[in-house]
Design an enzyme around this catalytic site. Structure first.
Site, short mmCIF file in Angstrom:
data_model
loop_
_atom_site.label_atom_id
_atom_site.label_comp_id
_atom_site.label_asym_id
_atom_site.label_seq_id
_atom_site.Cartn_x
_atom_site.Cartn_y
_atom_site.Cartn_z
CG ASP A 86 0.08 1.68 -8.42
OD1 ASP A 86 1.00 0.83 -8.43
OD2 ASP A 86 0.13 2.72 -9.09
CB VAL A 124 -0.45 14.53 -9.34
CG1 VAL A 124 -1.36 14.05 -10.45
CG2 VAL A 124 -1.26 14.90 -8.11
N GLY A 130 1.87 6.31 -6.97
CA GLY A 130 0.55 5.74 -6.68
C GLY A 130 -0.45 6.72 -6.12
CB SER A 131 -0.98 10.39 -6.41
OG SER A 131 -1.20 10.53 -7.78
C1 MEV Z 1 2.48 1.70 -11.96
O1 MEV Z 1 2.66 2.17 -10.65
C2 MEV Z 1 3.10 0.34 -12.10
C3 MEV Z 1 2.90 -0.32 -13.48
O2 MEV Z 1 3.49 -1.62 -13.38
C4 MEV Z 1 1.45 -0.42 -13.85
C5 MEV Z 1 0.68 -1.41 -12.98
O3 MEV Z 1 1.23 -2.37 -12.49
O4 MEV Z 1 -0.54 -1.21 -12.87
C6 MEV Z 1 3.65 0.44 -14.56
#
Ligand code: MEV
Length: 327
Positions: free
Chosen positions: A159, A109, A114-115
């Site tokens: 995600d 988490v 991407g949890s």
């Molecule tokens: C989060 O896994 C990745 C970010 O680029 C945020 C997003 O794209 O929503 C930091």
């Protein structure tokens, strides 16, 4: 009508382009073989009960009011996005029933894998199956994206996209998702700093930088885009060495916008020294995970170096499957 249904969705690794993807640049992201599972069951009453072992929270929503069972005051904030998703699906399916939703996940988490998106995607798919709501994969992505906006403020949608469709994708906000045909294996080592952080806060930090220094930030974002474009070519030619170099370049850009820290850098440098072709933080940064690309014969040495440097390493590969209904 079914009485129960189960679905699962994968975690992700952003290979290139995190943060810049929030500001309009493309990102390359792949699904990995760690999954979140959601099991939905009809209830006799009209309540919606949600429990998640991964975040130690549970409770039920009755007429919009939350009654906590586990997790104290924070449980409502953590479970509400999934409650809203469930409410939305119930309305769409025009079924006036209660639901138990049990969430289980092997994805660390708040670690950049991407949890929360995998949980939202798996929840939407299990409820869709239970309620015969007729949602397509695109609808499931849209619903999970709405839940992600509640959790992270201004996410790009990358995600929930990868968790829904799986494989390797090129994602650009507002554009059609492009699946990349990657023939070559992508042997990866993930290193977890075990430092939890808020994706929303990291996105806000970069947003603030972009607002204060738009001209400078724009140039960095443009380089981020060039790195992704060069990496597409490298992937098409199965050229892992160039891909590794692009990952190193991408990490430098992420350092420039202030989302790396000494813990991530330590693991990144340890991986490179142990023979990785490239290494970078992955996800929102500030803690969470880094990713290293290595030839198969070097994977163990890279994982060992990450462990020796205070991280927790695991070896993984890309996986084709996105969200799926489980029997
Ligand atoms: C989060 O896994 C990745 C970010 O680029 C945020 C997003 O794209 O929503 C930091």
């Amino acid at each position: 009508m079914k009485t129960q249904a189960k679905a699962s969705a994968p975690a992700k690794v952003i290979l290139l382009g995190e943060h810049f993807v929030v500001h309009g640049a493309p990102a390359i992201v792949l699904a990995i073989d760690k999954r979140a599972t959601a099991q939905a069951q009809l209830r006799r009453d009209k309540q919606i009960f949600i429990s998640s072992k991964a975040i130690s929270s549970s409770g039920y929503f009755s007429n919009g009011k939350f009654h906590v069972q586990e997790g104290g005051k924070q449980a409502k904030t953590k479970l509400e996005p999934i409650y809203k998703l469930a409410r939305n699906l119930l309305n769409l399916s025009k079924k006036d029933v209660g639901i138990n939703l049990k969430i289980d996940s092997s994805i660390p988490v708040a670690a950049g894998l991407g949890s929360s998106a995998a949980v939202a995607v798996a929840s939407a798919a299990s409820l869709n199956h239970l309620l015969d709501a007729g949602l397509t994969k695109d609808d499931i992505f849209t619903m999970a994206f709405e839940a992600e906006k509640i959790i992270h403020g201004n996410p790009s949608g990358v995600d929930p996209a990868i968790s829904t469709y799986g494989g390797v994708i090129l994602y650009r906000r507002g554009e059609k998702i492009r699946k990349l045909d990657v023939a070559v294996d992508l042997p990866l080592v993930i290193g977890d700093t075990k430092i939890e952080r808020s994706t929303g806060k990291m996105i806000a930090h970069v947003g603030d930088l972009v607002n204060r220094y738009p001209v400078v930030s724009d140039k960095i974002i443009q380089v981020g885009e060039a790195v992704v474009n060069r990496s597409i070519q490298a992937l098409e030619h199965s050229d892992l060495e160039t891909l590794g170099e692009m990952m190193n370049l991408n990490h430098a850009l992420l350092c420039a916008i202030g989302v790396s820290n000494e813990h991530l850098d330590r693991l990144v440098y340890a991986a490179r020294k142990a023979g990785a072709l490239g290494a970078k933080l992955t996800g929102a940064g500030g803690g969470g995970c880094m990713v290293a690309l290595a030839y198969p014969e070097n994977l163990d040495a890279v994982a060992e170096a990450i462990n020796q440097s205070g991280g927790e390493a695991f070896i993984t590969e890309k996986t084709v499957e996105g969200v799926r209904v489980e029997s």
